[in-house]
Enzyme design. Structure first.
Site, short mmCIF file in Angstrom:
data_model
loop_
_atom_site.label_atom_id
_atom_site.label_comp_id
_atom_site.label_asym_id
_atom_site.label_seq_id
_atom_site.Cartn_x
_atom_site.Cartn_y
_atom_site.Cartn_z
N GLU A 70 0.83 -1.21 0.00
CA GLU A 70 0.00 0.00 0.00
C GLU A 70 0.86 1.26 0.00
O GLU A 70 2.08 1.19 0.18
CB GLU A 70 -0.90 0.00 1.26
N HIS A 72 0.45 5.74 1.05
CA HIS A 72 -0.36 6.79 1.68
C HIS A 72 0.49 8.04 1.81
O HIS A 72 1.71 7.99 1.61
CB HIS A 72 -0.88 6.33 3.05
N HIS A 76 5.80 6.59 7.58
CA HIS A 76 6.00 5.54 8.59
C HIS A 76 7.46 5.56 9.03
O HIS A 76 8.37 5.56 8.19
CB HIS A 76 5.74 4.15 7.99
N HIS A 110 4.85 0.09 -0.22
CA HIS A 110 5.71 -0.67 0.70
C HIS A 110 5.01 -1.93 1.16
O HIS A 110 3.78 -1.99 1.23
CB HIS A 110 6.13 0.19 1.90
N CYS A 124 6.13 0.78 14.50
CA CYS A 124 5.79 1.76 13.46
C CYS A 124 5.21 2.99 14.12
O CYS A 124 4.16 2.93 14.76
CB CYS A 124 4.79 1.15 12.48
#
Lengths: 161, 161
Positions: A70, A72, A76, A110, A124
Site C-alpha cells: 500500500e 499513503h 511511517h 511498501h 511503526c
C-alpha cells in the site's frame, strides 16, 4: 505521586510478556477474508495518548506472513523489533533484521514479508492525524513485476542478500 | 521508485550496527561537567522528520549511569530496548527490562538508572513541539528521599525486585 498512587502507576509500567505481547495491550489479529491483501499479521497499539501527536504500534507477521502492499501520504518510521525478513520500498527490495530502521516516505508503495522462517515484528510510529492507505491497481502491480527481484519478493521468494 | 533511485533509498534503510549504533545516526554522548545531573548517557535521534509530529530517540546509559531527574509538560513514551535497570516515576521505583513500556505523564519526575551491571538503553517518543525539562529543587529531593526505596534508588542501590 504519593505511595498511595502505586495503583495509578500500574498502567504506566506495562511489562513485556512472552511471545511479544505486552501487559494491558490488546492483541489484534487482522481478519483474513477472500481477497485480503495481507497474511497472518497482527497489531498491538503500544502508545496512544491525546497528549502525543503520534502513535507507536507493533505489527507482527507469522513466518511467511506479509503486510498489505500500500501507499499513503503519511510517513511511517519503522524499527524491526523481532526476527528478520524483507521489505519492498518503491521498487527496492532489501533484507531487514532486528533493530534496523526503515523510513517510508509519502506515497511510496511498501510491504513487509517475514521471509526468515520465523515471525517478524516491527515498531511503526505514525501521526495520529493521517490519511487512509491506498492499494495499487493491477496495472501498477504488473509494472512492478517487470523487475525480477520485485516479482520474486511478491511471490514470497526474495533473492538471498 | 526506479532502479536508478537505489541510491536515494540508501538513507531510507539504516542498518543496526554492533554496540547499539545505527548507520547514519550520530552518536551524541552528553558532556559531564561539575554538577551534571546525569551520568554516562548518550543520545541517538533515530527518526526526526518535519512530516512527522514526533521524534523517536534512543538513549543509552553505561552500567551505573543514569538520566537526569526531571519533569516537564510533554509526555514520554518509552520502551526499554537494551538491558535492564530501574525507573523512578513520581515516587514509584520499578525494575524495568528489555521491551517493557513506560509512560511518563506530564509533570511527573522521572529518572532511569542502569543498575543491572550492563548498559541500559531505551527508545523515547516525544512531540517535536515540547517544553524544556525542569529540575526538582533540593527541598523536593529531600522530600523524595524520605521514602527509603526512593533514597536507595537515588543512591544507585535500588532494592532487588
Amino acid at each position: 505521586m504519593a505511595r498511595a498512587d502505586s495503583e495509578a502507576a500500574e498502567g504506566l509500567f506495562r511489562a513485556f510478556k512472552d511471545g511479544f505481547r505486552w501487559e494491558g495491550v490488546p492483541h489484534m489479529p487482522y481478519k483474513e477474508e477472500g481477497s485480503a491483501p495481507f497474511k497472518a499479521i497482527s497489531r498491538q497499539v503500544l502508545f496512544e495518548d491525546p497528549d502525543q501527536a503520534c502513535q507507536l504500534r507493533y505489527f507482527e507477521m507469522d513466518a511467511g506472513g506479509y503486510s498489505t502492499l500500500e501507499r499513503h501520504e503519511h510517513v511511517h518510521a519503522v524499527m524491526i523489533l523481532r526476527g528478520n525478513g524483507h521489505c519492498l520500498l518503491g521498487n527496492e527490495v532489501r533484507p531487514v533484521r532486528q533493530f534496523d530502521l526503515i523510513t517510508i516516505p509519502a506515497w511510496t508503495l511498501h510491504q513487509f514479508r517475514a521471509t526468515g522462517g520465523e515471525p517478524m515484528g516491527f515498531l511503526c510510529m505514525v501521526n495520529n492525524d493521517r490519511d487512509k492507505p491506498q492499494l495499487p491497481d493491477s496495472a501498477e502491480v504488473e509494472r512492478l513485476r517487470q523487475d525480477p527481484t520485485v516479482a520474486a519478493f511478491l511471490d514470497g521468494m526474495p533473492a538471498r542478500a
